[in-house]
Write a protein that holds these residues in place. Structure first.
Motif, mmCIF file in Angstrom:
data_model
loop_
_atom_site.group_PDB
_atom_site.id
_atom_site.type_symbol
_atom_site.label_atom_id
_atom_site.label_comp_id
_atom_site.label_asym_id
_atom_site.label_seq_id
_atom_site.Cartn_x
_atom_site.Cartn_y
_atom_site.Cartn_z
ATOM 1 N N GLU A 146 -2.762 -4.881 15.561
ATOM 2 C CA GLU A 146 -2.130 -4.934 14.237
ATOM 3 C C GLU A 146 -3.013 -4.287 13.177
ATOM 4 N N ILE A 147 -4.323 -4.512 13.278
ATOM 5 C CA ILE A 147 -5.247 -3.892 12.315
ATOM 6 C C ILE A 147 -5.159 -2.374 12.429
ATOM 7 N N LYS A 148 -5.215 -1.892 13.676
ATOM 8 C CA LYS A 148 -5.182 -0.439 13.881
ATOM 9 C C LYS A 148 -3.886 0.150 13.354
ATOM 10 N N GLU A 149 -2.784 -0.548 13.626
ATOM 11 C CA GLU A 149 -1.497 -0.014 13.188
ATOM 12 C C GLU A 149 -1.408 0.029 11.657
ATOM 13 N N LYS A 150 -1.823 -1.056 10.999
ATOM 14 C CA LYS A 150 -1.696 -1.110 9.547
ATOM 15 C C LYS A 150 -2.614 -0.107 8.846
ATOM 16 N N LEU A 151 -3.729 0.221 9.497
ATOM 17 C CA LEU A 151 -4.690 1.112 8.839
ATOM 18 C C LEU A 151 -4.616 2.549 9.369
ATOM 19 N N PRO B 224 0.831 -1.212 0.000
ATOM 20 C CA PRO B 224 0.000 0.000 0.000
ATOM 21 C C PRO B 224 0.870 1.269 0.000
ATOM 22 N N VAL B 225 0.577 2.171 -0.922
ATOM 23 C CA VAL B 225 1.262 3.469 -0.940
ATOM 24 C C VAL B 225 0.224 4.549 -1.232
ATOM 25 N N LYS B 226 0.540 5.784 -0.837
ATOM 26 C CA LYS B 226 -0.379 6.895 -1.088
ATOM 27 C C LYS B 226 -0.028 7.515 -2.432
ATOM 28 N N LEU C 139 -9.054 -1.919 0.247
ATOM 29 C CA LEU C 139 -7.812 -2.327 -0.395
ATOM 30 C C LEU C 139 -6.724 -2.631 0.635
ATOM 31 N N ALA C 140 -6.568 -1.726 1.592
ATOM 32 C CA ALA C 140 -5.507 -1.915 2.583
ATOM 33 C C ALA C 140 -5.816 -3.099 3.491
ATOM 34 N N SER C 141 -7.104 -3.300 3.828
ATOM 35 C CA SER C 141 -7.415 -4.454 4.696
ATOM 36 C C SER C 141 -7.261 -5.760 3.937
ATOM 37 N N HIS C 142 -7.614 -5.758 2.640
ATOM 38 C CA HIS C 142 -7.421 -6.955 1.822
ATOM 39 C C HIS C 142 -5.952 -7.358 1.834
ATOM 40 N N GLN C 143 -5.071 -6.386 1.612
ATOM 41 C CA GLN C 143 -3.631 -6.674 1.584
ATOM 42 C C GLN C 143 -3.146 -7.116 2.959
ATOM 43 N N LEU C 144 -3.659 -6.454 4.009
ATOM 44 C CA LEU C 144 -3.293 -6.834 5.375
ATOM 45 C C LEU C 144 -3.640 -8.297 5.637
ATOM 46 N N LEU C 145 -4.854 -8.719 5.232
ATOM 47 C CA LEU C 145 -5.289 -10.094 5.503
ATOM 48 C C LEU C 145 -4.534 -11.113 4.651
ATOM 49 N N LEU C 146 -4.124 -10.708 3.442
ATOM 50 C CA LEU C 146 -3.316 -11.624 2.632
ATOM 51 C C LEU C 146 -1.979 -11.899 3.314
ATOM 52 N N GLU C 147 -1.403 -10.849 3.911
ATOM 53 C CA GLU C 147 -0.090 -11.005 4.542
ATOM 54 C C GLU C 147 -0.193 -11.599 5.937
ATOM 55 N N ASN C 148 -1.261 -11.273 6.628
ATOM 56 C CA ASN C 148 -1.425 -11.693 8.015
ATOM 57 C C ASN C 148 -2.887 -12.071 8.224
ATOM 58 N N PRO C 149 -3.234 -13.354 7.933
ATOM 59 C CA PRO C 149 -4.652 -13.741 7.930
ATOM 60 C C PRO C 149 -5.302 -13.742 9.307
ATOM 61 N N ASN C 150 -4.509 -13.562 10.359
ATOM 62 C CA ASN C 150 -5.125 -13.579 11.682
ATOM 63 C C ASN C 150 -4.604 -12.418 12.530
ATOM 64 N N PRO C 151 -4.904 -11.194 12.105
ATOM 65 C CA PRO C 151 -4.310 -10.042 12.801
ATOM 66 C C PRO C 151 -5.008 -9.754 14.130
ATOM 67 N N THR C 152 -4.241 -9.243 15.085
ATOM 68 C CA THR C 152 -4.851 -8.770 16.323
ATOM 69 C C THR C 152 -5.446 -7.382 16.062
ATOM 70 N N GLU C 153 -6.267 -6.928 17.003
ATOM 71 C CA GLU C 153 -6.881 -5.616 16.831
ATOM 72 C C GLU C 153 -5.801 -4.530 16.746
#
Lengths: 292, 157
Positions: free
Chosen positions: B125-130, B57-59, B109-123
């Motif tokens: 990790e989700i907050k940090e990635k997004l 993901p990039v801006k 888009l960003a959550s899709h990529q997050l789940l592909l890389e880390n299919p079981n993220p903690t809350e």
């Protein structure tokens, strides 16, 4: 520096993408201060939109293999090339284990999407007072390697950053890498920052402690409180002296909050920043001394 | 200077003429007509113009179009296959993880990529990635719930 109404377009420039460092240096030599280096772009492109800089030539260094170097050697330390991103640093195991202050600063810098592009070398070259890259580097005694067509030189990060948006870099020169000395086993380091609503720190702090019997080595580096990051030398002396560590930490935190020159601006008053210095110093040092 | 760049966008090879000072966001929206890439702050703060550049993901408001010559770009338009939405898109609908919807393409888009890389993220990790994407309606709670519930589909893959 104003972050007023942003422009939506960039000024005109010619884009270059050299494949070797030599080619990049020749371009820099040719265009001098008309040229700007582009790595991650999160700084340069934003600044160009604001017309804070309007280079006629933009030199993208992401195609140069030797600038991608990220390598640790025991005894020698860590080398971070100019195009290594924050995300790459974050996932590099050695940094997580040995260079905790850098790791924590990297994790707290901006957001994870920006970190996919932003580079640590870019972060220090911007020399913005409230960013998170410089304090840990200064705490470790890191140096930048600077190359031009005819010479190579090394400068400590502490001296490389001269003031807000002011660095020790001549036209024709490029920062190729950051060199961080190896940390002795038993040394501890950490980073904290205080920010509200934005990622920009009101105060940030990197601490490095090596408390061996023979030689005590302590460094406390504060960012966002003055035009460039500063060390609290008196507080460091207190921590290196003999005595009960908890008492020393409290004295050092009070000393740090008094001894430094601190700015007052729209984000925080001088008094509030001094208060933050005291609290952050106390918390971080306690964590470093008591934890693990 | 005007030059031709070629890139893969959502699986299609494209060749576009761009100026050196053109931003990726403008080329995607105005030349390739990919409007799922939203433009809001233009300075890398809101994250609504997020695209996947070679899987990261990039801006796109902070990337030059010329920089992505030869790269692969995925936008929200490239997620569904044969008209079927991806699990994360379905989860956003089920959880009502949007109000005005303007930030939704970037979050999806960003959550899709997050789940592909880390299919079981903690809350956490989700907050940090997004954390680089802002939702002005404040639908963060539902977004996080949607991602958690979609994660089981990514674990099976």
């Amino acid at each position: 520096m104003s972050f007023g109404s942003p422009y939506f377009t960039l000024p005109d420039f010619t884009y270059h993408k050299p494949k070797t460092l030599r080619e990049a240096l020749e371009l820099l030599e040719k265009y001098g201060d008309e040229a700007k280096i582009l790595a991650g772009g999160v700084g340069l492109i934003a600044f160009m939109k604001e017309r804070l800089v309007s280079p006629s030539h933009v030199i993208d260094i992401k195609g140069i293999p030797e600038l991608k170097k990220l390598e640790y050697r025991k005894g020698e330390g860590l080398v971070i090339g100019a195009t290594v991103t924050f995300s790459e640093l974050e996932s590099y195991q050695v940094i997580r284990e040995k260079y905790r202050a850098l790791y924590q600063a990297v994790k707290l810098a901006s957001d994870s999407i920006i970190r996919n592009r932003a580079t640590l070398v870019g972060n220090i070259c911007e020399a913005i007072p409230w960013v998170d890259g410089p304090p840990p580097l200064i705490a470790y005694g890191a140096e930048v390697e600077i190359k031009s067509l005819d010479k190579v030189r090394r400068v400590p990060v502490a001296e490389f950053i001269k003031g807000p948006v002011e660095i020790d870099l001549e036209p024709g020169e490029i920062v190729t890498s950051i060199h961080i000395p190896d940390v002795p086993s038993g040394a501890r380091s950490g980073f904290v920052k205080f920010n509200v609503g934005s990622e920009f720190a009101l105060v940030n702090l990197a601490a490095y402690l090596s408390l061996n019997e023979e030689k005590k080595d302590v460094r406390l580096v504060y960012g966002a409180i003055s035009p460039k990051p500063v060390r609290a030398l008196e507080a460091e002396k207190i921590l290196s002296s003999e005595g009960d560590m908890r008492t020393l930490i409290i004295s050092a935190a009070v000393k740090a909050s008094e001894e430094l020159e601190v700015i007052s601006d729209v984000l925080a008053s001088e008094d509030f920043r001094r208060h933050l210095i005291k609290i952050l110093t106390m918390n971080l040092l306690t964590e470093l001394v008591e934890g693990g | 200077m005007v030059r031709k760049i070629s890139l893969t966008v959502n699986g299609y090879r494209k060749t576009v003429e761009v100026k050196d000072n053109e931003l990726l966001i403008d080329v995607l929206r105005d030349k390739l007509k990919i409007k799922g890439v939203k433009a809001a702050c233009w300075r890398g703060e809101c994250g609504l113009c997020t695209v996947l550049l070679n899987g990261e993901p990039v801006k796109s408001c902070l990337v030059l179009a010329v920089e992505v010559d030869g790269s692969e770009i995925v936008t929200v338009e490239g997620l569904s296959r044969d008209g079927e939405l991806t699990p994360i898109q379905k989860a956003f609908i089920e959880h009502g993880a949007l109000q005005c919807g303007f930030c939704t393409p970037a979050f999806v888009l960003a959550s899709h990529q997050l789940l592909l890389e880390n299919p079981n993220p903690t809350e956490e990790e989700i907050k940090e990635k997004l954390s680089g994407i802002l939702c002005r309606c404040g639908t963060y709670y539902e977004i996080i719930e949607a991602i958690k519930s979609a994660s089981k589909f990514y674990q099976k893959k």
